[in-house]
Scaffold this motif. Structure first.
Motif, PDB file in Angstrom:
ATOM      1  N   PRO A 164       0.942  -1.224   0.061  1.00 55.79           N
ATOM      2  CA  PRO A 164       0.099   0.148  -0.106  1.00 55.79           C
ATOM      3  C   PRO A 164       0.742   1.272   0.105  1.00 55.79           C
ATOM      4  N   HIS A 165       0.323   2.319  -0.775  1.00 53.67           N
ATOM      5  CA  HIS A 165       1.579   3.486  -0.824  1.00 53.67           C
ATOM      6  C   HIS A 165       1.355   4.144   0.551  1.00 53.67           C
ATOM      7  N   SER A 166       2.758   4.362   0.739  1.00 57.82           N
ATOM      8  CA  SER A 166       3.105   5.314   1.849  1.00 57.82           C
ATOM      9  C   SER A 166       4.053   6.356   1.555  1.00 57.82           C
ATOM     10  N   PRO A 167       4.119   7.382   2.477  1.00 59.28           N
ATOM     11  CA  PRO A 167       5.115   8.275   2.284  1.00 59.28           C
ATOM     12  C   PRO A 167       6.425   7.834   2.631  1.00 59.28           C
ATOM     13  N   ARG A 168       6.632   6.878   3.398  1.00 55.31           N
ATOM     14  CA  ARG A 168       7.798   6.246   3.872  1.00 55.31           C
ATOM     15  C   ARG A 168       8.371   5.540   2.869  1.00 55.31           C
ATOM     16  N   GLN A 169       7.753   5.374   1.664  1.00 55.53           N
ATOM     17  CA  GLN A 169       8.533   4.996   0.353  1.00 55.53           C
ATOM     18  C   GLN A 169       9.621   5.803  -0.112  1.00 55.53           C
ATOM     19  N   ASN A 170       9.463   7.032   0.216  1.00 53.82           N
ATOM     20  CA  ASN A 170      10.559   8.035   0.253  1.00 53.82           C
ATOM     21  C   ASN A 170      11.457   8.127   1.295  1.00 53.82           C
ATOM     22  N   HIS A 171      12.825   7.939   0.607  1.00 52.81           N
ATOM     23  CA  HIS A 171      13.696   7.744   1.683  1.00 52.81           C
ATOM     24  C   HIS A 171      13.866   8.674   2.752  1.00 52.81           C
ATOM     25  N   LEU A 172      13.767   9.900   2.206  1.00 49.58           N
ATOM     26  CA  LEU A 172      13.970  11.154   3.295  1.00 49.58           C
ATOM     27  C   LEU A 172      12.832  11.003   4.379  1.00 49.58           C
ATOM     28  N   LEU A 173      11.712  10.927   4.009  1.00 48.93           N
ATOM     29  CA  LEU A 173      10.532  10.744   4.612  1.00 48.93           C
ATOM     30  C   LEU A 173      10.737   9.419   5.561  1.00 48.93           C
ATOM     31  N   ALA A 174      11.214   8.388   5.086  1.00 50.41           N
ATOM     32  CA  ALA A 174      11.371   7.273   5.953  1.00 50.41           C
ATOM     33  C   ALA A 174      12.394   7.167   6.902  1.00 50.41           C
ATOM     34  N   ALA A 175      13.417   8.286   6.920  1.00 51.94           N
ATOM     35  CA  ALA A 175      14.443   8.497   7.789  1.00 51.94           C
ATOM     36  C   ALA A 175      14.186   9.349   8.917  1.00 51.94           C
ATOM     37  N   LEU A 176      12.927   9.763   8.943  1.00 57.47           N
ATOM     38  CA  LEU A 176      12.573  10.800  10.051  1.00 57.47           C
ATOM     39  C   LEU A 176      12.052  10.060  11.228  1.00 57.47           C
ATOM     40  N   PRO A 177      12.412  10.544  12.385  1.00 58.09           N
ATOM     41  CA  PRO A 177      12.025   9.993  13.615  1.00 58.09           C
ATOM     42  C   PRO A 177      10.402  10.210  13.532  1.00 58.09           C
ATOM     43  N   THR A 196       7.836   9.183  -4.579  1.00 62.16           N
ATOM     44  CA  THR A 196       7.923   7.882  -4.050  1.00 62.16           C
ATOM     45  C   THR A 196       7.906   6.822  -5.309  1.00 62.16           C
ATOM     46  N   THR A 197       7.270   6.769  -6.238  1.00 58.45           N
ATOM     47  CA  THR A 197       7.381   5.797  -7.532  1.00 58.45           C
ATOM     48  C   THR A 197       7.808   6.700  -8.760  1.00 58.45           C
ATOM     49  N   CYS A 198       8.111   7.984  -8.631  1.00 57.52           N
ATOM     50  CA  CYS A 198       8.396   8.799 -10.191  1.00 57.52           C
ATOM     51  C   CYS A 198       9.887   9.247  -9.971  1.00 57.52           C
ATOM     52  N   ASP A 199      10.203   9.621 -11.127  1.00 56.68           N
ATOM     53  CA  ASP A 199      11.463  10.208 -11.194  1.00 56.68           C
ATOM     54  C   ASP A 199      11.158  11.570 -11.826  1.00 56.68           C
ATOM     55  N   VAL A 200      11.921  12.408 -11.353  1.00 53.65           N
ATOM     56  CA  VAL A 200      12.094  14.127 -11.786  1.00 53.65           C
ATOM     57  C   VAL A 200      13.331  14.572 -12.264  1.00 53.65           C
ATOM     58  N   SER A 201      13.198  15.235 -13.491  1.00 48.91           N
ATOM     59  CA  SER A 201      14.526  15.569 -14.044  1.00 48.91           C
ATOM     60  C   SER A 201      14.519  17.094 -13.821  1.00 48.91           C
ATOM     61  N   LEU A 202      15.481  17.466 -13.242  1.00 47.02           N
ATOM     62  CA  LEU A 202      15.754  19.102 -13.172  1.00 47.02           C
ATOM     63  C   LEU A 202      16.574  19.575 -14.509  1.00 47.02           C
ATOM     64  N   LEU A 203      15.958  20.234 -15.109  1.00 48.75           N
ATOM     65  CA  LEU A 203      16.681  20.507 -16.455  1.00 48.75           C
ATOM     66  C   LEU A 203      17.039  21.939 -16.361  1.00 48.75           C
ATOM     67  N   HIS A 204      18.129  22.436 -16.964  1.00 54.25           N
ATOM     68  CA  HIS A 204      18.430  23.835 -17.123  1.00 54.25           C
ATOM     69  C   HIS A 204      18.058  24.140 -18.703  1.00 54.25           C
ATOM     70  N   THR A 205      17.418  25.330 -18.693  1.00 58.34           N
ATOM     71  CA  THR A 205      17.085  25.650 -20.495  1.00 58.34           C
ATOM     72  C   THR A 205      17.756  27.011 -20.437  1.00 58.34           C
ATOM     73  N   MET A 206      18.573  26.831 -21.691  1.00 60.13           N
ATOM     74  CA  MET A 206      19.350  28.157 -22.041  1.00 60.13           C
ATOM     75  C   MET A 206      18.208  29.080 -22.577  1.00 60.13           C
ATOM     76  N   THR A 207      18.618  30.376 -22.986  1.00 60.00           N
ATOM     77  CA  THR A 207      17.862  31.375 -23.321  1.00 60.00           C
ATOM     78  C   THR A 207      17.190  31.199 -24.874  1.00 60.00           C
ATOM     79  N   ASP A 208      17.801  30.382 -25.836  1.00 60.51           N
ATOM     80  CA  ASP A 208      17.591  29.935 -26.749  1.00 60.51           C
ATOM     81  C   ASP A 208      16.582  28.636 -26.717  1.00 60.51           C
TER      82      ASP A 208
END
Lengths: 244, 252
Positions: free
Chosen positions: B4-17, B53-65
């Motif tokens: 079942p989906h849980s925020p704890r599937q994210n490693h940062l949230l999982a590591a919180l006390p 949790t189950t997705c990937d997000v890409s950080l992109l840099h866009t040039m002015t062109d």
């Protein structure tokens, strides 16, 4: 990030982050700050080495370099009087895989990480400033990554020159072509060619390892957009009104 | 079997006390992250922060062109929106979902409030930012020194590390954006396909043998992975029980 007049006697306040602190915070740090020379080419940290000190440059510029296994390197950011060197200590990393080298000789104030961490953990101005500075530094790294991929050596050289000058009290810097080549991750001949070309056009003077910017708008016109993007982000995150 | 989906599937949230986690829990909203969705446009105010949790997000840099280049990848190891706690409010970087799935969103102000307490969440987010900086800088060096095929391999391995499968759903446009060019991206896909390192068909990339791809990739992959492992909690610390000595930490 305006260029401040050079005061007669050295002061930690020549560093903009330290200058932005309230008197009470500043005085708490003062006894821990040690004024040190930063000789050209000195390695402050080796990749993976333990960071002994945090540096607040006043009249020097430090280059953060990534070094590959094969020895190739590329600059990822520079830090001068607008910032500090050793952010990993505050972020919690102790070491970092990058190398920090003095690329423009001058001076800095340094302190032990423990003292700075203590101030950071108070959650006051120092924390706010350092986090904002790191955010601006991230933009600089990101822009450098994109610049490495897309722009010519001449454009990169001009970006690097302008960012360096912005972080120094004068429009002049002392460098070697070898260091510049390392920083830009290109061959030394490429750097010589670009510097000679800019000199022939009267944009810079280049002699005995000393570069003087003669025509700033001219150099700005030759730099890629990356310079303006980084500059804008530093001005946005660390505006003059916050820094005074 | 999917849990079942849980925020704890994210490693940062999982590591919180537990104490901190339970404070955040009512604020966390599960959010579907659709392929190609721009989580942030460059310069936009950032109203929410996302813990994938189950997705990937890409950080992109866009040039002015308009030329884009990927600078980092965030998945279940991290958080999208570091500018929110670093103090920037917006960022010149775009964030685009490059592998569809879910994330937990939290309003920026709620996260900032917890961050300001100076406790375990602050420590964790700063460490994560440090690891992200390593990823960005390594990408900078990789962009300069390594072939597009090696860059694609690095990117594939980092993506798979952040997903529960060996299969990525991608569009060629997104891959081109990431690698900074269409022609180079197509050639790189063909080279890896012909070498049998990937199976690529209509936007689906399968890595049949991870070890072989690891043998091919440039050093940048292991540098980034080592740094993430060093700085951040491993997934096996998930569901950590409350530790009074940590849970009691507060600012000041």
């Amino acid at each position: 990030m305006s260029v401040h007049a050079i005061s007669a006697s050295p002061s930690p306040r020549q560093n903009h982050l330290l200058a932005a602190l309230h008197d009470a915070e500043y005085e708490r740090l003062l006894p821990d700050l040690e004024h040190v020379p930063m000789p050209l080419g000195e390695v402050l940290y080796e990749s993976g080495g333990k960071l002994e000190h945090v540096y607040f440059p006043t009249t020097s510029v430090v280059s953060l370099l990534y070094v590959m296994k094969g020895g190739e390197s590329a600059e990822i950011a520079i830090a001068g009087n607008e910032g500090l060197v050793g952010v990993a200590l505050i972020m919690g990393g102790q070491t970092t895989p990058s190398r920090a080298v003095v690329q423009c000789a001058g001076r800095a104030y340094r302190m032990l990480p423990r003292a700075l961490k203590k101030e950071f953990d108070r959650g006051e101005a120092m924390q706010r400033l350092m986090l904002r500075y790191m955010q601006a530094l991230v933009t600089q790294m990101v822009q450098t990554a994109a610049c490495n991929r897309h722009h010519s050596v001449e454009q990169q050289f001009c970006r690097w020159l302008l960012l360096s000058i912005d972080r120094l009290p004068t429009n002049e810097l002392t460098m070697t072509e070898g260091l510049i080549a390392n920083m830009l991750g290109v061959r030394q001949e490429g750097v010589t060619g670009v510097a000679t070309q800019l000199q022939n056009e009267g944009l810079i003077r280049y002699e005995d390892g000393r570069i003087t910017v003669l025509d700033r708008p001219g150099v700005e016109a030759r730099a890629c957009e990356c310079y303006a993007v980084v500059r804008k982000e530093f001005d946005r995150l660390l505006p003059d009104e916050m820094m005074n | 079997m999917p849990e079942p989906h849980s925020p704890r599937q994210n490693h940062l949230l999982a590591a919180l006390p537990a104490e901190v986690y339970e404070r955040l829990l009512p604020e966390l909203q599960i959010t579907p992250m659709l392929l190609g969705w721009a989580v942030y446009e460059s310069g936009d105010p950032m109203d929410n922060v996302y813990f994938p949790t189950t997705c990937d997000v890409s950080l992109l840099h866009t040039m002015t062109d308009g030329t884009p280049a990927e600078i980092a990848l965030v998945g279940n190891d991290g958080v999208v929106g570091i500018a929110v706690f670093m103090g920037g409010v917006s960022t010149p970087t775009r964030a685009v979902v490059q592998s569809a799935g879910d994330a937990y969103a939290i309003e920026s102000e709620a996260l900032r409030e917890e961050f300001r307490l100076g406790g375990p969440l602050q420590q964790l987010l700063l460490r994560y930012t440090q690891a992200l900086i390593t990823q960005m800088t390594q990408t900078a060096v990789c962009n300069r020194h390594h072939s597009v095929t090696q860059q694609l391999s690095r990117w594939l391995l980092l993506s798979l590390d952040r997903l529960p499968t060996n299969r990525l759903l991608m569009t060629q446009g997104l891959i081109s954006d990431m690698l900074g060019g269409h022609q180079g991206a197509i050639e790189a896909l063909e080279i890896l396909q012909q070498a049998g390192l990937i199976e690529y068909d209509r936007g689906c990339i399968i890595v049949p043998d991870r070890k072989r791809l690891e043998g091919y990739v440039c050093e940048c992959y292991s540098v980034v992975k080592t740094e993430i492992d060093r700085l951040l909690p491993r997934p096996d610390t998930r569901y950590r029980k409350a530790n009074p000595s940590v849970a009691g930490v507060s600012g000041g």
